[in-house]
Design an enzyme around this catalytic site. Structure first.
Site, PDB file in Angstrom:
ATOM      1  N   ILE A  12       0.833  -1.207   0.000  1.00 57.75           N
ATOM      2  CA  ILE A  12       0.000   0.000   0.000  1.00 57.75           C
ATOM      3  C   ILE A  12       0.870   1.262   0.000  1.00 57.75           C
ATOM      4  O   ILE A  12       0.627   2.210  -0.755  1.00 57.75           O
ATOM      5  CB  ILE A  12      -0.959   0.009   1.210  1.00 57.75           C
ATOM      6  CG1 ILE A  12      -1.869  -1.221   1.175  1.00 57.75           C
ATOM      7  CG2 ILE A  12      -1.794   1.292   1.228  1.00 57.75           C
ATOM      8  CD1 ILE A  12      -2.707  -1.423   2.430  1.00 57.75           C
ATOM      9  N   ASP A  51      14.849   1.200  10.181  1.00 57.05           N
ATOM     10  CA  ASP A  51      13.791   0.505  10.920  1.00 57.05           C
ATOM     11  C   ASP A  51      13.083   1.511  11.839  1.00 57.05           C
ATOM     12  O   ASP A  51      13.754   2.300  12.518  1.00 57.05           O
ATOM     13  CB  ASP A  51      14.436  -0.620  11.750  1.00 57.05           C
ATOM     14  CG  ASP A  51      13.421  -1.649  12.204  1.00 57.05           C
ATOM     15  OD1 ASP A  51      12.449  -1.269  12.895  1.00 57.05           O
ATOM     16  OD2 ASP A  51      13.613  -2.826  11.872  1.00 57.05           O
ATOM     17  N   ALA A  74       4.509  -1.510   8.938  1.00 54.59           N
ATOM     18  CA  ALA A  74       3.854  -2.293   9.981  1.00 54.59           C
ATOM     19  C   ALA A  74       4.248  -3.750   9.861  1.00 54.59           C
ATOM     20  O   ALA A  74       4.699  -4.203   8.807  1.00 54.59           O
ATOM     21  CB  ALA A  74       2.329  -2.192   9.838  1.00 54.59           C
ATOM     22  N   TYR A 141      -2.688  -8.274  16.553  1.00 56.83           N
ATOM     23  CA  TYR A 141      -2.578  -7.259  15.489  1.00 56.83           C
ATOM     24  C   TYR A 141      -3.688  -6.219  15.642  1.00 56.83           C
ATOM     25  O   TYR A 141      -3.434  -5.006  15.605  1.00 56.83           O
ATOM     26  CB  TYR A 141      -2.667  -7.958  14.129  1.00 56.83           C
ATOM     27  CG  TYR A 141      -2.784  -7.021  12.942  1.00 56.83           C
ATOM     28  CD1 TYR A 141      -1.688  -6.304  12.477  1.00 56.83           C
ATOM     29  CD2 TYR A 141      -4.010  -6.865  12.273  1.00 56.83           C
ATOM     30  CE1 TYR A 141      -1.798  -5.454  11.385  1.00 56.83           C
ATOM     31  CE2 TYR A 141      -4.124  -6.023  11.179  1.00 56.83           C
ATOM     32  CZ  TYR A 141      -3.020  -5.313  10.742  1.00 56.83           C
ATOM     33  OH  TYR A 141      -3.138  -4.466   9.658  1.00 56.83           O
ATOM     34  N   LYS A 145      -3.086  -2.257  16.580  1.00 51.47           N
ATOM     35  CA  LYS A 145      -3.502  -1.178  15.678  1.00 51.47           C
ATOM     36  C   LYS A 145      -4.404  -0.200  16.441  1.00 51.47           C
ATOM     37  O   LYS A 145      -4.327   1.013  16.276  1.00 51.47           O
ATOM     38  CB  LYS A 145      -4.242  -1.754  14.466  1.00 51.47           C
ATOM     39  CG  LYS A 145      -3.313  -2.319  13.416  1.00 51.47           C
ATOM     40  CD  LYS A 145      -2.649  -1.160  12.686  1.00 51.47           C
ATOM     41  CE  LYS A 145      -1.596  -1.613  11.718  1.00 51.47           C
ATOM     42  NZ  LYS A 145      -0.923  -0.512  11.049  1.00 51.47           N
ATOM     43  N   VAL A 184      -5.607 -12.491   0.056  1.00 52.35           N
ATOM     44  CA  VAL A 184      -6.210 -13.660  -0.584  1.00 52.35           C
ATOM     45  C   VAL A 184      -6.293 -13.491  -2.107  1.00 52.35           C
ATOM     46  O   VAL A 184      -6.100 -14.453  -2.859  1.00 52.35           O
ATOM     47  CB  VAL A 184      -7.584 -13.974   0.059  1.00 52.35           C
ATOM     48  CG1 VAL A 184      -8.601 -12.889  -0.222  1.00 52.35           C
ATOM     49  CG2 VAL A 184      -8.137 -15.298  -0.421  1.00 52.35           C
ATOM     50  N   PHE A 201      -9.581 -21.350   3.155  1.00 51.36           N
ATOM     51  CA  PHE A 201      -9.664 -21.758   4.559  1.00 51.36           C
ATOM     52  C   PHE A 201     -11.118 -21.756   5.003  1.00 51.36           C
ATOM     53  O   PHE A 201     -11.827 -20.768   4.802  1.00 51.36           O
ATOM     54  CB  PHE A 201      -8.807 -20.840   5.433  1.00 51.36           C
ATOM     55  CG  PHE A 201      -7.337 -20.939   5.111  1.00 51.36           C
ATOM     56  CD1 PHE A 201      -6.640 -22.108   5.376  1.00 51.36           C
ATOM     57  CD2 PHE A 201      -6.661 -19.887   4.520  1.00 51.36           C
ATOM     58  CE1 PHE A 201      -5.293 -22.228   5.059  1.00 51.36           C
ATOM     59  CE2 PHE A 201      -5.310 -19.988   4.203  1.00 51.36           C
ATOM     60  CZ  PHE A 201      -4.624 -21.162   4.470  1.00 51.36           C
ATOM     61  N   GLY A 267      -8.752 -16.473  14.969  1.00 51.08           N
ATOM     62  CA  GLY A 267      -8.419 -15.043  15.070  1.00 51.08           C
ATOM     63  C   GLY A 267      -9.012 -14.213  13.950  1.00 51.08           C
ATOM     64  O   GLY A 267      -8.811 -13.011  13.907  1.00 51.08           O
TER      65      GLY A 267
END
Ligand SMILES: NC(=O)c1ccc[n+]([C@@H]2O[C@H](COP(=O)([O-])OP(=O)(O)OC[C@H]3O[C@@H](n4cnc5c(N)ncnc54)[C@H](O)[C@@H]3O)[C@@H](O)[C@H]2O)c1
Length: 310
Positions: A12, A51, A74, A141, A145, A184, A201, A267
């Protein structure tokens, strides 16, 4: 404006960096190339391979004096955060905090934070989800965020930074890396083009809201000069099942193989779509690229990539 894009060698961030350049801004990229690729950072941007966890990041602020910080670096893989929540927090919480502190100390005007919509609300009671619906992350995660968002708001209220929090739906499009186990559409496209059966999945009836990366980049440029106390969904509001995606991508790639099914992933939520009226109200943004067109552009890009490497 001088815009510092962290994660500008990522999926992105590279599109965001390019959009700022095309809008006539100077772009400085900070990316430690952890998953990012140097050749994905657009030509015309200054590149620092630093970093965001490194105190040496202060040198970049001293040298470049950015006016806008667009934070896209991220640990962006939800599944990895389940295996190593501490490593996720080091990047997504402490890295974000370091950037905010540097932005405030070096008198940047604005901080734009790329947050998630898909990982914040748990299993939503009603769809589409609104930004003010209850927050109930079910992964480290998502928690991290959300903590990042809270820090952004703290710096807006107490340190004079103009801030915008963009909560992205599932972003897809050219340049997405299919090896990360997170996109995906990239994974299915690459598998179908190689004649391999992709794995769905669970039973594939789970849904997501898919937004095209070019639309996401445009939303970022529209944040310029704005400060919003409330987070904003960058999403389509449309629910799409994984089975539907697989059918469309199989047709677009002309693949003969059928997807296989594997166990569901813990999750992750079952169904989600995200209301986008606030983005239109606050940023004048709405998605322009419909799913079928976005998938076509994505498949074309992957085909061109394959022929480059063949
Ligand atoms: N892809 C999506 O669907 C999606 C959805 C919601 C939110 N987001 C958020 O958007 C942002 C960009 O995601 P993406 O999909 O482009 O991910 P990505 O993994 O392609 O890009 C992340 C970039 O950050 C860099 N990076 C990672 N750790 C770093 C560190 N410690 N220091 C410096 N650079 C580091 C990587 O090298 C990479 O180039 C992230 O904040 C992510 O959480 C993405």
């Amino acid at each position: 404006m001088r815009v510092l894009v962290t994660g500008g060698a990522g999926f992105i961030g590279s599109h965001v960096a390019r959009a700022y350049l095309e809008a006539g801004h100077q772009v400085i990229i900070v990316d430690a190339l952890i998953g990012g690729r140097r050749n994905r950072a657009p030509a015309g941007a200054i590149f620092h391979g630093v970093d965001i966890r490194d105190p040496g990041l202060a040198d970049v602020f001293r040298a470049e004096r950015p006016e806008i910080v667009s934070h896209h670096a991220a640990q962006a893989n939800l599944r990895r955060s389940l295996d190593d929540p501490i490593a996720d927090a080091e990047v997504n919480v402490l890295g974000t905090l370091r950037l905010l502190e540097l932005a405030a100390r070096h008198e940047a005007r604005q901080f734009v934070f790329s947050s998630t919509a898909g990982a914040l609300y748990g299993e939503p009671a009603t769809l589409p989800v609104n930004e003010d619906d209850p927050i109930l992350p079910i992964s480290p995660y998502g928690f991290h965020k959300y903590l990042g968002e809270q820090y952004v708001e703290y710096y807006r209220r107490n340190r004079g930074l103009a801030t915008v929090v963009l909560r992205y739906a599932n972003v897809y499009g050219p340049e997405q890396d299919p090896s990360t186990e997170a996109g995906v559409i990239a994974i299915f496209t690459q598998a179908f083009l190689a004649g391999r059966a992709p794995t769905v999945f669970g039973d594939g009836t789970q849904t997501r809201d898919y937004v095209y990366v070019g639309d996401v980049a445009e939303a970022n440029v529209r944040t310029l000069g704005r400060s919003t106390p409330a987070p904003v969904h960058i999403a389509t509001g449309i629910e799409v099942s994984v089975n539907d995606l697989a059918t469309r991508l199989r047709a677009l790639t002309g693949a003969a193989v059928e997807p296989r099914h594997g166990p569901p992933v813990p999750g992750e939520v079952y169904r989600i779509s995200l209301a986008n009226a606030r983005a239109e109200r606050m940023l004048g943004w709405r998605p322009r690229i419909a799913l079928e067109e976005g998938l076509r552009l994505t498949v074309e890009w992957f085909k061109a990539e394959r022929s480059r490497w063949a």
